[in-house]
Write a protein that holds these residues in place. Structure first.
Motif, PDB file in Angstrom:
ATOM      1  N   THR A  28      47.919  51.799  10.716  1.00  0.00           N
ATOM      2  CA  THR A  28      48.426  51.139   9.506  1.00  0.00           C
ATOM      3  C   THR A  28      49.136  49.832   9.837  1.00  0.00           C
ATOM      4  O   THR A  28      48.960  48.820   9.146  1.00  0.00           O
ATOM      5  N   LEU A  29      49.904  49.837  10.932  1.00  0.00           N
ATOM      6  CA  LEU A  29      50.644  48.633  11.312  1.00  0.00           C
ATOM      7  C   LEU A  29      49.724  47.476  11.673  1.00  0.00           C
ATOM      8  O   LEU A  29      50.126  46.311  11.575  1.00  0.00           O
ATOM      9  N   LEU A  30      48.503  47.780  12.092  1.00  0.00           N
ATOM     10  CA  LEU A  30      47.560  46.712  12.412  1.00  0.00           C
ATOM     11  C   LEU A  30      47.327  45.791  11.219  1.00  0.00           C
ATOM     12  O   LEU A  30      47.096  44.591  11.381  1.00  0.00           O
ATOM     13  N   PHE A 106      51.518  45.396  18.576  1.00  0.00           N
ATOM     14  CA  PHE A 106      52.215  44.233  19.139  1.00  0.00           C
ATOM     15  C   PHE A 106      51.278  43.406  20.016  1.00  0.00           C
ATOM     16  O   PHE A 106      51.199  42.169  19.873  1.00  0.00           O
ATOM     17  N   THR A 107      50.542  44.069  20.922  1.00  0.00           N
ATOM     18  CA  THR A 107      49.620  43.320  21.782  1.00  0.00           C
ATOM     19  C   THR A 107      48.462  42.748  20.968  1.00  0.00           C
ATOM     20  O   THR A 107      47.907  41.699  21.327  1.00  0.00           O
ATOM     21  N   SER A 120      46.542  36.284  26.838  1.00  0.00           N
ATOM     22  CA  SER A 120      46.598  37.263  25.746  1.00  0.00           C
ATOM     23  C   SER A 120      45.535  38.343  25.935  1.00  0.00           C
ATOM     24  O   SER A 120      45.777  39.520  25.625  1.00  0.00           O
ATOM     25  N   ILE A 121      44.376  37.971  26.464  1.00  0.00           N
ATOM     26  CA  ILE A 121      43.346  38.964  26.800  1.00  0.00           C
ATOM     27  C   ILE A 121      43.863  39.890  27.899  1.00  0.00           C
ATOM     28  O   ILE A 121      43.676  41.115  27.842  1.00  0.00           O
ATOM     29  N   ASN A 127      47.148  46.922  28.111  1.00  0.00           N
ATOM     30  CA  ASN A 127      47.442  47.980  27.145  1.00  0.00           C
ATOM     31  C   ASN A 127      46.330  49.040  27.167  1.00  0.00           C
ATOM     32  O   ASN A 127      46.591  50.246  27.205  1.00  0.00           O
ATOM     33  N   ILE A 128      45.074  48.576  27.158  1.00  0.00           N
ATOM     34  CA  ILE A 128      43.947  49.504  27.226  1.00  0.00           C
ATOM     35  C   ILE A 128      43.936  50.266  28.550  1.00  0.00           C
ATOM     36  O   ILE A 128      43.668  51.478  28.593  1.00  0.00           O
TER      37      ILE A 128
END
Length: 210
Positions: A28-30, A106-107, A120-121, A127-128
Protein backbone atom coordinates in the motif's frame (compact mmCIF):
# COMPACT_ATOMS: atom_id res chain seq x y z
CA UNK A 1 12.08 -24.54 34.65
CA UNK A 2 12.72 -23.90 30.93
CA UNK A 3 14.67 -20.83 29.88
CA UNK A 4 12.78 -18.11 27.99
CA UNK A 5 14.85 -18.57 24.84
CA UNK A 6 13.76 -22.21 24.62
CA UNK A 7 10.04 -21.41 24.66
CA UNK A 8 9.86 -18.07 22.81
CA UNK A 9 8.53 -17.58 19.29
CA UNK A 10 7.01 -21.01 18.73
CA UNK A 11 3.70 -20.11 17.11
CA UNK A 12 3.90 -20.23 13.32
CA UNK A 13 0.47 -18.61 12.95
CA UNK A 14 1.64 -15.44 14.70
CA UNK A 15 4.55 -14.82 12.33
CA UNK A 16 2.39 -15.71 9.31
CA UNK A 17 -0.19 -13.12 10.35
CA UNK A 18 2.51 -10.51 10.96
CA UNK A 19 4.10 -11.25 7.59
CA UNK A 20 0.83 -10.84 5.72
CA UNK A 21 0.22 -7.55 7.52
CA UNK A 22 3.69 -6.15 6.77
CA UNK A 23 3.49 -7.16 3.12
CA UNK A 24 0.04 -5.60 2.70
CA UNK A 25 1.17 -2.34 4.30
CA UNK A 26 4.36 -2.21 2.23
CA UNK A 27 2.38 -2.80 -0.97
CA UNK A 28 0.00 0.00 0.00
CA UNK A 29 2.82 2.41 0.85
CA UNK A 30 4.21 2.01 -2.66
CA UNK A 31 1.25 4.02 -3.92
CA UNK A 32 2.29 7.04 -1.84
CA UNK A 33 5.36 7.44 -4.06
CA UNK A 34 2.96 8.29 -6.88
CA UNK A 35 1.97 11.95 -6.96
CA UNK A 36 -0.81 13.53 -8.98
CA UNK A 37 0.99 15.49 -11.74
CA UNK A 38 -2.09 17.44 -12.73
CA UNK A 39 -2.26 21.05 -11.62
CA UNK A 40 -4.74 23.83 -12.24
CA UNK A 41 -2.61 24.98 -15.16
CA UNK A 42 -3.39 21.80 -17.13
CA UNK A 43 -6.32 22.85 -19.28
CA UNK A 44 -5.89 20.72 -22.41
CA UNK A 45 -5.62 17.04 -23.28
CA UNK A 46 -2.15 17.58 -24.70
CA UNK A 47 -0.84 19.12 -21.49
CA UNK A 48 -2.51 16.38 -19.46
CA UNK A 49 -0.83 13.69 -21.55
CA UNK A 50 2.52 15.47 -21.18
CA UNK A 51 2.05 15.63 -17.41
CA UNK A 52 1.12 11.96 -17.24
CA UNK A 53 4.13 11.07 -19.39
CA UNK A 54 6.36 12.55 -16.70
CA UNK A 55 4.97 10.00 -14.23
CA UNK A 56 6.11 6.98 -16.26
CA UNK A 57 9.31 6.45 -14.21
CA UNK A 58 7.21 6.41 -11.03
CA UNK A 59 4.72 3.96 -12.57
CA UNK A 60 7.59 1.75 -13.73
CA UNK A 61 9.18 1.59 -10.28
CA UNK A 62 5.77 1.01 -8.69
CA UNK A 63 5.18 -2.01 -10.93
CA UNK A 64 8.73 -3.21 -10.29
CA UNK A 65 8.35 -3.06 -6.51
CA UNK A 66 4.84 -4.50 -6.44
CA UNK A 67 6.21 -7.46 -8.39
CA UNK A 68 9.18 -7.67 -6.02
CA UNK A 69 6.92 -7.87 -2.98
CA UNK A 70 4.62 -10.34 -4.72
CA UNK A 71 7.54 -12.63 -5.56
CA UNK A 72 8.90 -12.64 -2.02
CA UNK A 73 5.46 -13.02 -0.43
CA UNK A 74 4.87 -16.07 -2.63
CA UNK A 75 8.28 -17.47 -1.70
CA UNK A 76 7.72 -17.05 2.01
CA UNK A 77 4.18 -18.43 1.89
CA UNK A 78 5.48 -21.50 0.03
CA UNK A 79 7.97 -22.08 2.82
CA UNK A 80 5.24 -21.68 5.44
CA UNK A 81 3.29 -24.44 3.70
CA UNK A 82 5.95 -26.91 4.88
CA UNK A 83 7.03 -25.32 8.17
CA UNK A 84 5.02 -26.74 11.07
CA UNK A 85 6.92 -25.40 14.07
CA UNK A 86 8.99 -22.37 14.98
CA UNK A 87 11.59 -21.29 17.50
CA UNK A 88 13.14 -18.03 18.68
CA UNK A 89 15.92 -17.97 16.07
CA UNK A 90 13.56 -18.65 13.19
CA UNK A 91 11.27 -15.89 14.45
CA UNK A 92 14.11 -13.37 14.36
CA UNK A 93 15.15 -14.42 10.86
CA UNK A 94 11.56 -13.71 9.80
CA UNK A 95 11.53 -10.37 11.61
CA UNK A 96 14.70 -9.21 9.88
CA UNK A 97 13.22 -10.39 6.57
CA UNK A 98 10.13 -8.27 7.27
CA UNK A 99 12.36 -5.31 8.14
CA UNK A 100 13.68 -5.33 4.58
CA UNK A 101 10.15 -5.82 3.25
CA UNK A 102 9.03 -2.68 5.08
CA UNK A 103 12.00 -0.65 3.80
CA UNK A 104 11.27 -1.44 0.14
CA UNK A 105 8.92 1.55 -0.32
CA UNK A 106 11.83 3.78 0.77
CA UNK A 107 14.33 2.26 -1.68
CA UNK A 108 11.61 2.41 -4.33
CA UNK A 109 11.27 6.14 -3.68
CA UNK A 110 15.02 6.58 -4.12
CA UNK A 111 14.92 4.66 -7.40
CA UNK A 112 11.87 6.57 -8.63
CA UNK A 113 13.37 9.98 -7.89
CA UNK A 114 16.84 9.11 -9.23
CA UNK A 115 16.00 6.56 -11.91
CA UNK A 116 18.95 7.50 -14.13
CA UNK A 117 21.51 7.16 -11.32
CA UNK A 118 23.40 3.87 -11.02
CA UNK A 119 23.66 4.26 -7.26
CA UNK A 120 19.88 4.11 -6.91
CA UNK A 121 19.88 0.78 -8.78
CA UNK A 122 22.61 -0.45 -6.43
CA UNK A 123 20.62 0.52 -3.34
CA UNK A 124 17.51 -1.19 -4.69
CA UNK A 125 19.48 -4.30 -5.60
CA UNK A 126 20.93 -4.45 -2.08
CA UNK A 127 17.37 -4.46 -0.76
CA UNK A 128 16.51 -7.41 -3.02
CA UNK A 129 19.75 -9.17 -2.04
CA UNK A 130 18.93 -8.81 1.66
CA UNK A 131 15.43 -10.18 1.08
CA UNK A 132 16.77 -13.15 -0.87
CA UNK A 133 19.51 -13.89 1.67
CA UNK A 134 17.08 -13.87 4.58
CA UNK A 135 14.46 -15.90 2.72
CA UNK A 136 17.13 -18.50 1.94
CA UNK A 137 18.35 -18.46 5.55
CA UNK A 138 14.78 -18.85 6.79
CA UNK A 139 14.27 -22.05 4.84
CA UNK A 140 17.79 -23.38 5.43
CA UNK A 141 17.41 -23.00 9.20
CA UNK A 142 13.92 -24.53 9.25
CA UNK A 143 15.04 -27.53 7.19
CA UNK A 144 18.26 -28.07 9.12
CA UNK A 145 16.51 -27.95 12.52
CA UNK A 146 13.62 -30.24 11.54
CA UNK A 147 10.97 -27.51 11.68
CA UNK A 148 9.41 -28.76 8.44
CA UNK A 149 6.93 -31.44 7.52
CA UNK A 150 6.55 -33.08 4.10
CA UNK A 151 3.20 -34.88 3.77
CA UNK A 152 4.25 -36.58 0.53
CA UNK A 153 7.72 -37.59 1.79
CA UNK A 154 9.38 -35.50 -0.91
CA UNK A 155 11.59 -33.49 1.44
CA UNK A 156 14.86 -33.56 -0.56
CA UNK A 157 13.07 -32.56 -3.77
CA UNK A 158 11.22 -29.66 -2.13
CA UNK A 159 14.35 -28.53 -0.29
CA UNK A 160 16.39 -28.48 -3.49
CA UNK A 161 13.65 -26.65 -5.40
CA UNK A 162 13.22 -23.93 -2.77
CA UNK A 163 16.93 -23.32 -2.32
CA UNK A 164 17.76 -23.37 -6.03
CA UNK A 165 14.91 -20.97 -6.79
CA UNK A 166 16.31 -18.35 -4.44
CA UNK A 167 19.92 -18.83 -5.55
CA UNK A 168 19.04 -18.69 -9.24
CA UNK A 169 16.85 -15.64 -8.80
CA UNK A 170 19.51 -13.75 -6.85
CA UNK A 171 22.12 -14.55 -9.50
CA UNK A 172 19.82 -13.22 -12.22
CA UNK A 173 19.00 -10.10 -10.19
CA UNK A 174 22.73 -9.42 -9.78
CA UNK A 175 23.28 -9.66 -13.53
CA UNK A 176 20.27 -7.41 -14.18
CA UNK A 177 21.50 -4.84 -11.66
CA UNK A 178 24.93 -4.81 -13.31
CA UNK A 179 23.27 -3.76 -16.56
CA UNK A 180 22.87 -0.31 -15.00
CA UNK A 181 26.41 0.38 -16.20
CA UNK A 182 24.95 0.25 -19.70
CA UNK A 183 21.64 1.96 -18.95
CA UNK A 184 19.52 2.12 -15.80
CA UNK A 185 16.29 1.57 -17.72
CA UNK A 186 17.72 -1.61 -19.27
CA UNK A 187 18.56 -2.78 -15.76
CA UNK A 188 15.03 -2.12 -14.47
CA UNK A 189 13.40 -3.81 -17.46
CA UNK A 190 15.66 -6.83 -16.98
CA UNK A 191 14.63 -7.14 -13.33
CA UNK A 192 10.96 -6.90 -14.30
CA UNK A 193 11.39 -9.63 -16.93
CA UNK A 194 13.00 -11.88 -14.32
CA UNK A 195 10.09 -11.25 -11.99
CA UNK A 196 7.52 -11.94 -14.70
CA UNK A 197 9.28 -15.20 -15.42
CA UNK A 198 9.05 -16.29 -11.80
CA UNK A 199 5.47 -15.10 -11.50
CA UNK A 200 4.13 -16.46 -14.78
CA UNK A 201 6.73 -18.93 -16.05
CA UNK A 202 7.16 -17.02 -19.32
CA UNK A 203 10.58 -18.26 -20.34
CA UNK A 204 11.49 -21.38 -18.35
CA UNK A 205 8.65 -23.18 -16.59
CA UNK A 206 11.11 -25.49 -14.84
CA UNK A 207 12.40 -22.70 -12.60
CA UNK A 208 8.95 -21.27 -11.98
CA UNK A 209 7.06 -24.30 -10.67
CA UNK A 210 7.35 -23.40 -6.97
Amino acid sequence: MPRFNSIAGQRVQRIEALSDGVFSIAMTLLVFNMKDPVSGMVISDGKLLAALYDTLPTLLTYFLSFMTLGIFWTGQSTQFHYIHKYDRNLSWISLFFLMFVSILPFTTGILSNHITNRLSIGIYWLNILALGTLLYSHWHYAYKHQCVNFPENNGPVVNSALQNRVLTAQSLYTIAAALCFIDTYISIIAIILIQLNYALGLFNPKISKL
